[in-house]
Design a protein around this motif. Structure first.
Motif, short mmCIF file in Angstrom:
data_model
loop_
_atom_site.label_atom_id
_atom_site.label_comp_id
_atom_site.label_asym_id
_atom_site.label_seq_id
_atom_site.Cartn_x
_atom_site.Cartn_y
_atom_site.Cartn_z
N VAL A 43 0.86 -1.18 0.00
CA VAL A 43 0.00 0.00 0.00
C VAL A 43 0.89 1.23 0.00
N GLU A 44 0.49 2.23 -0.76
CA GLU A 44 1.26 3.46 -0.80
C GLU A 44 1.03 4.25 0.49
N VAL A 45 2.11 4.72 1.07
CA VAL A 45 2.02 5.53 2.29
C VAL A 45 2.76 6.85 2.05
N PRO A 46 2.25 7.94 2.60
CA PRO A 46 2.90 9.23 2.38
C PRO A 46 4.24 9.32 3.12
N LYS A 47 5.15 10.09 2.55
CA LYS A 47 6.47 10.25 3.16
C LYS A 47 6.36 10.90 4.54
N GLU A 48 5.34 11.69 4.77
CA GLU A 48 5.12 12.30 6.09
C GLU A 48 4.95 11.20 7.15
N PHE A 49 4.20 10.15 6.82
CA PHE A 49 4.01 9.03 7.74
C PHE A 49 5.33 8.30 7.96
N VAL A 50 6.08 8.07 6.89
CA VAL A 50 7.37 7.38 7.00
C VAL A 50 8.31 8.20 7.90
N ALA A 51 8.34 9.51 7.72
CA ALA A 51 9.19 10.37 8.54
C ALA A 51 8.79 10.28 10.01
N ARG A 52 7.49 10.22 10.29
CA ARG A 52 7.03 10.08 11.69
C ARG A 52 7.49 8.77 12.29
N VAL A 53 7.44 7.69 11.51
CA VAL A 53 7.90 6.38 12.00
C VAL A 53 9.39 6.43 12.30
N VAL A 54 10.17 6.99 11.38
CA VAL A 54 11.62 7.09 11.58
C VAL A 54 11.92 7.94 12.81
N ASP A 55 11.28 9.09 12.92
CA ASP A 55 11.51 9.96 14.08
C ASP A 55 11.20 9.26 15.40
N ALA A 56 10.08 8.56 15.45
CA ALA A 56 9.69 7.85 16.67
C ALA A 56 10.70 6.77 17.04
N ALA A 57 11.17 6.02 16.04
CA ALA A 57 12.14 4.96 16.30
C ALA A 57 13.47 5.54 16.79
N VAL A 58 13.91 6.63 16.18
CA VAL A 58 15.17 7.26 16.61
C VAL A 58 15.03 7.79 18.03
N GLU A 59 13.94 8.50 18.32
CA GLU A 59 13.72 9.08 19.65
C GLU A 59 13.65 8.01 20.73
N ALA A 60 13.09 6.84 20.38
CA ALA A 60 12.95 5.75 21.35
C ALA A 60 14.19 4.87 21.43
#
Length: 108
Positions: free
Chosen positions: A73-90
């Motif tokens: 499924v296509e997902v927006p880059k904004e969502f991908v950036a949120r996932v990356v940010d959350a993983a880095v922060e955690a």
């Protein structure tokens, strides 16, 4: 699109939905390559987000043991950036240098 990216039950839960689709994955670690993110849970790959054949599209898919077919499924880059940010922060990324490379190649 409704998006949720949060810590839940000892993992990161990432969910995106609209009237046509839902994508949800929970993971312990996030592993990056040049153009792919791999979601890992208990050391096993449970899904990924990848660049669709060099296009601008980012696609998400789940990995199901024993199955060779999948639906991306296509997902927006904004969502991908949120996932990356959350993983880095955690502190849940396998290699922060690889994640930064992914950001430069796919998210910028």
């Amino acid at each position: 699109m409704k998006q949720t990216v949060t810590e839940h039950d000892g993992r990161i839960l990432a969910r995106i939905e609209n009237d046509q689709m839902v994508f949800e994955v929970s993971f312990d670690r996030l592993e990056a390559t040049d153009v792919t993110l791999r979601f890992l849970r208990d050391g096993e790959k449970v899904g990924s987000i990848y660049n669709d054949d060099g296009t601008e599209r980012t696609m998400a898919r789940l990995t199901v043991p024993g199955e060779t077919d999948f639906i991306g499924v296509e997902v927006p880059k904004e969502f991908v950036a949120r996932v990356v940010d959350a993983a880095v922060e955690a502190g849940r990324v396998v290699d922060e240098t690889a994640v930064e490379g992914y950001r430069l190649r796919v998210l910028s």
